[in-house]
Design a protein around this motif. Structure first.
Motif, PDB file in Angstrom:
ATOM      1  N   SER A  74      85.388  -6.971 -35.077  1.00 31.03           N
ATOM      2  CA  SER A  74      86.028  -6.016 -35.992  1.00 31.03           C
ATOM      3  C   SER A  74      86.491  -4.816 -35.168  1.00 31.03           C
ATOM      4  O   SER A  74      86.059  -4.626 -34.020  1.00 31.03           O
ATOM      5  CB  SER A  74      85.035  -5.548 -37.045  1.00 31.03           C
ATOM      6  OG  SER A  74      84.076  -4.712 -36.413  1.00 31.03           O
TER       7      SER A  74
ATOM      8  N   GLY B 123      83.475  -6.194 -43.975  1.00 29.05           N
ATOM      9  CA  GLY B 123      84.546  -6.830 -44.743  1.00 29.05           C
ATOM     10  C   GLY B 123      85.553  -5.827 -45.279  1.00 29.05           C
ATOM     11  O   GLY B 123      86.052  -5.986 -46.405  1.00 29.05           O
TER      12      GLY B 123
ATOM     13  N   GLY C  68      77.569  -3.952 -36.854  1.00 30.33           N
ATOM     14  CA  GLY C  68      76.172  -4.350 -37.045  1.00 30.33           C
ATOM     15  C   GLY C  68      75.555  -4.971 -35.805  1.00 30.33           C
ATOM     16  O   GLY C  68      74.330  -5.036 -35.675  1.00 30.33           O
TER      17      GLY C  68
ATOM     18  N   ILE D  23      90.223  -8.390 -34.559  1.00 27.07           N
ATOM     19  CA  ILE D  23      90.862  -9.204 -35.601  1.00 27.07           C
ATOM     20  C   ILE D  23      91.145  -8.300 -36.790  1.00 27.07           C
ATOM     21  O   ILE D  23      90.293  -7.498 -37.177  1.00 27.07           O
ATOM     22  CB  ILE D  23      89.917 -10.364 -36.002  1.00 27.07           C
ATOM     23  CG1 ILE D  23      89.840 -11.368 -34.848  1.00 27.07           C
ATOM     24  CG2 ILE D  23      90.377 -11.044 -37.282  1.00 27.07           C
ATOM     25  CD1 ILE D  23      88.691 -12.324 -34.948  1.00 27.07           C
TER      26      ILE D  23
ATOM     27  N   GLN E  40      94.243  -6.226 -39.488  1.00 25.12           N
ATOM     28  CA  GLN E  40      95.595  -5.715 -39.746  1.00 25.12           C
ATOM     29  C   GLN E  40      96.257  -5.180 -38.484  1.00 25.12           C
ATOM     30  O   GLN E  40      97.446  -5.353 -38.274  1.00 25.12           O
ATOM     31  CB  GLN E  40      95.472  -4.588 -40.766  1.00 25.12           C
ATOM     32  CG  GLN E  40      96.770  -4.065 -41.293  1.00 25.12           C
ATOM     33  CD  GLN E  40      96.518  -2.934 -42.280  1.00 25.12           C
ATOM     34  OE1 GLN E  40      95.591  -2.986 -43.074  1.00 25.12           O
ATOM     35  NE2 GLN E  40      97.337  -1.911 -42.217  1.00 25.12           N
TER      36      GLN E  40
ATOM     37  N   HIS F 282      90.099  -5.616 -42.042  1.00 19.26           N
ATOM     38  CA  HIS F 282      89.556  -6.751 -41.299  1.00 19.26           C
ATOM     39  C   HIS F 282      89.939  -8.060 -42.000  1.00 19.26           C
ATOM     40  O   HIS F 282      90.374  -9.017 -41.348  1.00 19.26           O
ATOM     41  CB  HIS F 282      88.030  -6.648 -41.155  1.00 19.26           C
ATOM     42  CG  HIS F 282      87.483  -7.731 -40.279  1.00 19.26           C
ATOM     43  ND1 HIS F 282      87.612  -7.708 -38.907  1.00 19.26           N
ATOM     44  CD2 HIS F 282      86.880  -8.907 -40.575  1.00 19.26           C
ATOM     45  CE1 HIS F 282      87.091  -8.807 -38.400  1.00 19.26           C
ATOM     46  NE2 HIS F 282      86.644  -9.561 -39.385  1.00 19.26           N
TER      47      HIS F 282
ATOM     48  N   ALA G  17      83.579  -2.643 -34.085  1.00 22.55           N
ATOM     49  CA  ALA G  17      82.882  -3.026 -32.847  1.00 22.55           C
ATOM     50  C   ALA G  17      83.698  -2.611 -31.620  1.00 22.55           C
ATOM     51  O   ALA G  17      83.139  -2.170 -30.612  1.00 22.55           O
ATOM     52  CB  ALA G  17      82.627  -4.529 -32.839  1.00 22.55           C
TER      53      ALA G  17
HETATM   54  P1  FAD Z   1      80.900  -1.439 -40.640  1.00 25.45           P
HETATM   55  O1  FAD Z   1      81.804  -1.215 -41.790  1.00 25.45           O
HETATM   56  O2  FAD Z   1      80.084  -0.307 -40.153  1.00 25.45           O
HETATM   57  O3  FAD Z   1      79.940  -2.644 -41.030  1.00 25.45           O
HETATM   58  C1  FAD Z   1      78.845  -3.047 -40.273  1.00 25.45           C
HETATM   59  C2  FAD Z   1      78.114  -4.085 -41.101  1.00 25.45           C
HETATM   60  O4  FAD Z   1      77.037  -4.601 -40.343  1.00 25.45           O
HETATM   61  C3  FAD Z   1      77.520  -3.542 -42.409  1.00 25.45           C
HETATM   62  O5  FAD Z   1      77.992  -4.325 -43.495  1.00 25.45           O
HETATM   63  C4  FAD Z   1      76.022  -3.717 -42.225  1.00 25.45           C
HETATM   64  O6  FAD Z   1      75.359  -4.076 -43.430  1.00 25.45           O
HETATM   65  C5  FAD Z   1      75.947  -4.849 -41.209  1.00 25.45           C
HETATM   66  N1  FAD Z   1      74.736  -4.838 -40.394  1.00 25.45           N
HETATM   67  C6  FAD Z   1      74.169  -3.799 -39.729  1.00 25.45           C
HETATM   68  N2  FAD Z   1      73.074  -4.212 -39.049  1.00 25.45           N
HETATM   69  C7  FAD Z   1      72.926  -5.534 -39.299  1.00 25.45           C
HETATM   70  C8  FAD Z   1      71.975  -6.506 -38.903  1.00 25.45           C
HETATM   71  N3  FAD Z   1      70.988  -6.219 -38.084  1.00 25.45           N
HETATM   72  N4  FAD Z   1      72.117  -7.758 -39.379  1.00 25.45           N
HETATM   73  C9  FAD Z   1      73.126  -8.082 -40.231  1.00 25.45           C
HETATM   74  N5  FAD Z   1      74.062  -7.190 -40.645  1.00 25.45           N
HETATM   75  C10 FAD Z   1      73.979  -5.940 -40.178  1.00 25.45           C
HETATM   76  N6  FAD Z   1      89.206  -3.009 -38.907  1.00 25.45           N
HETATM   77  C11 FAD Z   1      89.268  -4.240 -38.389  1.00 25.45           C
HETATM   78  O7  FAD Z   1      88.232  -4.926 -38.282  1.00 25.45           O
HETATM   79  N7  FAD Z   1      90.433  -4.729 -37.921  1.00 25.45           N
HETATM   80  C12 FAD Z   1      91.601  -4.054 -37.991  1.00 25.45           C
HETATM   81  O8  FAD Z   1      92.625  -4.558 -37.546  1.00 25.45           O
HETATM   82  C13 FAD Z   1      91.586  -2.745 -38.550  1.00 25.45           C
HETATM   83  N8  FAD Z   1      92.714  -2.032 -38.678  1.00 25.45           N
HETATM   84  C14 FAD Z   1      92.660  -0.811 -39.287  1.00 25.45           C
HETATM   85  C15 FAD Z   1      93.857  -0.110 -39.511  1.00 25.45           C
HETATM   86  C16 FAD Z   1      93.819   1.089 -40.163  1.00 25.45           C
HETATM   87  C17 FAD Z   1      95.113   1.828 -40.392  1.00 25.45           C
HETATM   88  C18 FAD Z   1      92.590   1.640 -40.589  1.00 25.45           C
HETATM   89  C19 FAD Z   1      92.554   2.932 -41.314  1.00 25.45           C
HETATM   90  C20 FAD Z   1      91.424   0.954 -40.380  1.00 25.45           C
HETATM   91  C21 FAD Z   1      91.427  -0.276 -39.722  1.00 25.45           C
HETATM   92  N9  FAD Z   1      90.258  -0.992 -39.501  1.00 25.45           N
HETATM   93  C22 FAD Z   1      90.335  -2.244 -38.989  1.00 25.45           C
HETATM   94  C23 FAD Z   1      88.935  -0.399 -39.700  1.00 25.45           C
HETATM   95  C24 FAD Z   1      88.265  -0.848 -40.984  1.00 25.45           C
HETATM   96  O9  FAD Z   1      88.663   0.012 -42.041  1.00 25.45           O
HETATM   97  C25 FAD Z   1      86.719  -0.737 -40.859  1.00 25.45           C
HETATM   98  O10 FAD Z   1      86.374   0.559 -40.485  1.00 25.45           O
HETATM   99  C26 FAD Z   1      86.136  -1.709 -39.817  1.00 25.45           C
HETATM  100  O11 FAD Z   1      86.612  -3.021 -40.065  1.00 25.45           O
HETATM  101  C27 FAD Z   1      84.617  -1.699 -39.948  1.00 25.45           C
HETATM  102  O12 FAD Z   1      84.073  -2.513 -38.964  1.00 25.45           O
HETATM  103  P2  FAD Z   1      82.664  -3.213 -39.216  1.00 25.45           P
HETATM  104  O13 FAD Z   1      82.716  -4.057 -40.435  1.00 25.45           O
HETATM  105  O14 FAD Z   1      82.281  -3.858 -37.950  1.00 25.45           O
HETATM  106  O15 FAD Z   1      81.689  -1.952 -39.394  1.00 25.45           O
END
Ligand code: FAD
Length: 322
Positions: free
Chosen positions: A237, A271, A213, A252, A254, A275, A240
């Protein structure tokens, strides 16, 4: 674990990491009457660090100085620590659940055919039993482990067991031990360090973490400003990191770092369970997200629904004005 517990100290740039002091407190929780023996390895003078371990509760410290221990290798540190363990014959060994702790303790424990309880977040004594609590299933549940018999190693997750107060009136012996370290199988030729902002993410009391985000590397700037006024560190995350908004060293979760700060501010992070595995044990969680249905609100103590680009600078200004 009872009469004698070894605590393996860990330092960076000759400064002990806080988790070393937390490991000493953990040893005292196992048995307040046990003799706590610190162990320090390195190539430089270790006297000041040894003294610090005593101020934080170690009864005695054994230092192993050798040029082959200038940089951590499991081989070199393994030989040094094993030699101290053979001399001391302890009932248990504790160190931080850090990258080094995760590497070193299983190696030595397996050599000694000892048990290992990793990533403990709490230690309690229940009658005759010492009960270690550790997270399982990516932090969704906790299990309790009890030592039945034999030598046991334990690692403690940073920021979970409070260190004892530093007390300069505490005294104890510092013993220098010479250990012949055989040629290392791993040779560190150079250590390349990334520039950091001073506060170590794994041990930070406040973490401001950004997600997809945040939308760009520039979008992280307000998060750095907020982290600075709070004396904290910036995390991220995987979303990012994958999007190249920041370096993977900030990730940060798993497959990233596990943090347990007093305050975790999740900014634009949905969330995902992976994460949450890295931050859900934070003491207070604040989530800022424009989607009221975002899963991060299910673990947050305080939620702010709105645009992070408006809220984060406002928070920084308000905190500055305090
Ligand atoms: P998104 O899921 O895209 O969320 C972005 C959020 O930002 C949304 O909720 C949206 O509403 C919000 N947003 C957008 N614009 C704004 C704004 N202007 N103001 C306020 N809010 C806004 N992920 C991890 O983080 N850490 C790990 O260690 C990790 N290990 C993984 C291991 C495996 C095997 C797998 C399959 C996945 C792993 N992931 C991990 C990835 C995880 O599944 C998610 O894809 C990732 O955490 C998503 O990151 P995010 O929340 O930043 O992005």
């Amino acid at each position: 674990m009872s009469e004698k517990i070894i605590v393996i100290g860990e330092s960076r740039d000759n400064v002990l990491r806080n988790v070393t002091f937390e490991a000493i407190a953990a040893a005292k929780k196992v048995n307040g009457d046990a003799e706590v023996v610190g162990v320090l390895c390195g190539a430089d003078d270790l006297g000041t660090q040894a003294q610090e371990m005593i101020y934080y509760g170690a009864d005695r410290v054994v230092t192993v100085k050798n040029e082959k221990l200038a940089t951590y290798t499991s081989d070199g540190y393994g030989q040094a620590v094993l030699s101290v363990i053979e001399d001391e014959n302890p009932d248990g060994i504790i160190m931080g659940h850090t990258a080094i702790g995760k590497d070193l303790t299983p190696k030595i424990a397996s050599k000694l055919e000892a048990g290992l309880i990793s990533d403990a977040v709490d230690i309690e004594v229940d009658g005759d039993e010492v009960v270690f609590t550790r997270p399982i299933y990516s932090g969704k549940a906790f299990e309790k482990k009890v030592i039945s018999e034999g030598l046991v190693f334990a690692t403690v997750r940073p920021n979970n067991i409070a260190a004892l107060d530093r007390d300069e009136s505490r005294t104890g012996d510092v013993q220098d031990k010479t250990v012949e370290i055989s040629d290392l199988r791993t040779v560190i030729k150079e250590v390349l360090r990334k520039a950091t902002d001073g506060v170590d993410l794994s041990e930070a009391k406040v973490v401001v973490a950004g997600g997809r985000g945040v939308k760009s590397a520039d979008g992280f700037k307000p998060l750095y400003e907020l982290a600075e006024v709070l004396g904290g560190a910036v995390g991220a995350s995987r979303g990012a990191c994958d999007a190249d908004y920041c370096d993977y060293s900030l990730q940060i979760g798993q497959t990233g770092k596990v943090v347990t700060p007093d305050l975790y501010i999740a900014v634009g992070i949905s969330g995902a369970i992976q994460h949450l595995a890295g931050m859900s044990n934070s003491k207070v969680i604040v989530a800022i997200n424009k989607d009221p249905e975002a899963n991060i609100f299910n673990v947050a103590d305080y939620g702010i629904v709105g645009d992070l680009f408006e809220i984060v600078p406002l928070l920084t200004e308000e905190i500055k004005a305090l």
